[in-house]
Scaffold this motif. Structure first.
Motif, PDB file in Angstrom:
ATOM      1  N   GLU A  62       0.834  -1.195   0.000  1.00 14.95           N
ATOM      2  CA  GLU A  62       0.000   0.000   0.000  1.00 14.95           C
ATOM      3  C   GLU A  62       0.873   1.251   0.000  1.00 14.95           C
ATOM      4  N   PRO A  64       2.328   4.903   1.014  1.00 18.28           N
ATOM      5  CA  PRO A  64       2.336   5.545   2.328  1.00 18.28           C
ATOM      6  C   PRO A  64       1.267   6.633   2.398  1.00 18.28           C
ATOM      7  N   PRO A  65       0.795   6.923   3.568  1.00 17.77           N
ATOM      8  CA  PRO A  65      -0.226   7.974   3.684  1.00 17.77           C
ATOM      9  C   PRO A  65       0.341   9.328   3.290  1.00 17.77           C
ATOM     10  N   PRO A  66      -0.469  10.230   2.778  1.00 21.25           N
ATOM     11  CA  PRO A  66       0.034  11.554   2.375  1.00 21.25           C
ATOM     12  C   PRO A  66       0.567  12.332   3.570  1.00 21.25           C
ATOM     13  N   SER A  67       1.611  13.117   3.306  1.00 25.03           N
ATOM     14  CA  SER A  67       2.217  13.911   4.366  1.00 25.03           C
ATOM     15  C   SER A  67       1.339  15.112   4.703  1.00 25.03           C
ATOM     16  N   ARG A  70       1.501  17.560   1.903  1.00 27.54           N
ATOM     17  CA  ARG A  70       0.671  17.177   0.766  1.00 27.54           C
ATOM     18  C   ARG A  70      -0.803  17.460   1.036  1.00 27.54           C
ATOM     19  N   LEU A  71      -1.248  17.265   2.258  1.00 30.27           N
ATOM     20  CA  LEU A  71      -2.639  17.537   2.599  1.00 30.27           C
ATOM     21  C   LEU A  71      -2.932  19.038   2.570  1.00 30.27           C
ATOM     22  N   ASP A  96       8.407  12.766  -1.155  1.00 29.03           N
ATOM     23  CA  ASP A  96       7.305  13.737  -1.174  1.00 29.03           C
ATOM     24  C   ASP A  96       7.468  14.722  -2.343  1.00 29.03           C
TER      25      ASP A  96
END
Length: 335
Positions: A62, A64-67, A70-71, A96
């Motif tokens: 999967e 990685p979750p957005p930083s 990025r959010l 990133d």
């Protein structure tokens, strides 16, 4: 015979009341395979030819979750789609990563970067805030709007100043941007390194970038940034910042070495004719205007310089310098 018939019910009663019955089978008990005796372990099944793969290997990893960066960098701030991380060679690249295509102003208009820049999310956020908060208001104060950012260079895996073997540049870390100018809607542009750009505009950009970025290199810094301005957000000890950009004065409108134009009211000059010893007066002005001048008027310095004195008409030949012989050396007898 009658006695036997009477004893049978009594024996059955004693048997059913005294012999304990087996407990019911629990629900979680293993089943008994057909042909298996009580108390005997079940036969082990033969292993399959292909072992089952673990669930983690069968599934793709999967992302990685957005930083947090990025959010925060949404489409309302900038058009900057995420791209895969860049790894190598060496320490080039980073995580990133985004491709900064345009900055979205508060009024929803877009200021594109031409060409689009590849950089880290943190650097893209710094560029977007600089454009939205400083450069767009600067264009508004000039009575126009900002329409484009001239991107000279962004990510590039190279050494500083493109010197082979030099320390890795912040461009190699995708942490820098080179800017040449800002284009305006009225057809003009704010060229950051051209002297013809008004000085107050270049100084306004200088104060802005040196406040927002940790490194600013422009004309007069090292000889490699005379036609663009380098911006990055490199981290240093003690939050040290580097701002080296000399805002040169504008070029003079008239070259200082050119002679001033001759005024119309100046008297005519005497110019040399083809033959030596003869002079010819310019006919640009009628002679009546010269005669009409009062006799008491003093001649202008320029006219006085134009008439050479009679004693200087023929220059005297220069005398040859006399040759001085060196005095005899006291040690001439040693020759």
């Amino acid at each position: 015979m009658a006695l036997l018939l009477l004893a049978a019910p009594a024996q059955a009663y004693l048997t059913t009341s005294r012999v304990p019955l087996p407990k019911p089978r629990p629900a979680a008990a293993p089943g008994i395979e057909p042909g298996q005796k009580a108390g005997e372990e079940p036969a082990q099944s033969e292993p399959s030819a292909e072992p089952e793969k673990p669930a983690a290997e069968a599934r793709p990893p999967e992302p990685p979750p957005p930083s947090a960066c990025r959010l925060a960098l949404t489409d309302a701030v900038a058009i900057a789609p995420s791209i895969p991380d860049i790894k190598g060679p060496g320490a080039c690249g980073g995580p990133d990563m985004v491709r900064l295509e345009a900055v979205v102003l508060p009024d929803k208009t877009r200021v594109p970067l031409k060409p689009a820049g590849t950089m880290r999310c943190a650097m893209a956020t710094a560029v977007a805030e600089w454009i939205r908060s400083d450069m767009a208001p600067l264009a508004t104060s000039l009575g126009t709007k900002l329409v484009e950012l001239d991107n000279f260079d962004s990510f590039d895996c190279r050494g500083r100043n493109r010197i082979v073997g030099a320390k890795l540049s912040e461009h190699g870390r995708a942490n820098a941007l080179d800017v040449r100018g800002l284009k305006l809607a009225n057809g003009r542009s704010i060229a950051l390194t051209e002297r013809n750009t008004p000085r107050e505009q270049r100084e306004a950009v200088l104060h802005s970038v040196c406040t927002r970025f940790t490194t600013v290199l422009g004309p007069g810094s090292d000889g490699y940034h005379e036609d663009h301005v380098h911006l990055d957000i490199a981290e240093r000890r003690g939050n040290y910042r580097l701002c080296q950009w000399d805002v040169w004065d504008e070029w003079p409108r008239i070259a200082p070495l050119m002679p001033a134009l001759r005024p119309d009211e100046a008297p005519p000059r005497e110019v040399a004719e083809g033959k030596s010893g003869e002079a010819k007066t310019e006919t640009a002005k009628p002679t009546e205007s010269v005669a009409a001048q009062p006799a008491a008027a003093e001649p202008e310095p320029e006219a006085a310089e134009a008439e050479p004195p009679p004693e200087q008409s023929k220059p005297k030949p220069k005398s040859k310098p006399k040759k001085h012989r060196a005095p005899p050396s006291p040690f001439s007898f040693l020759r």
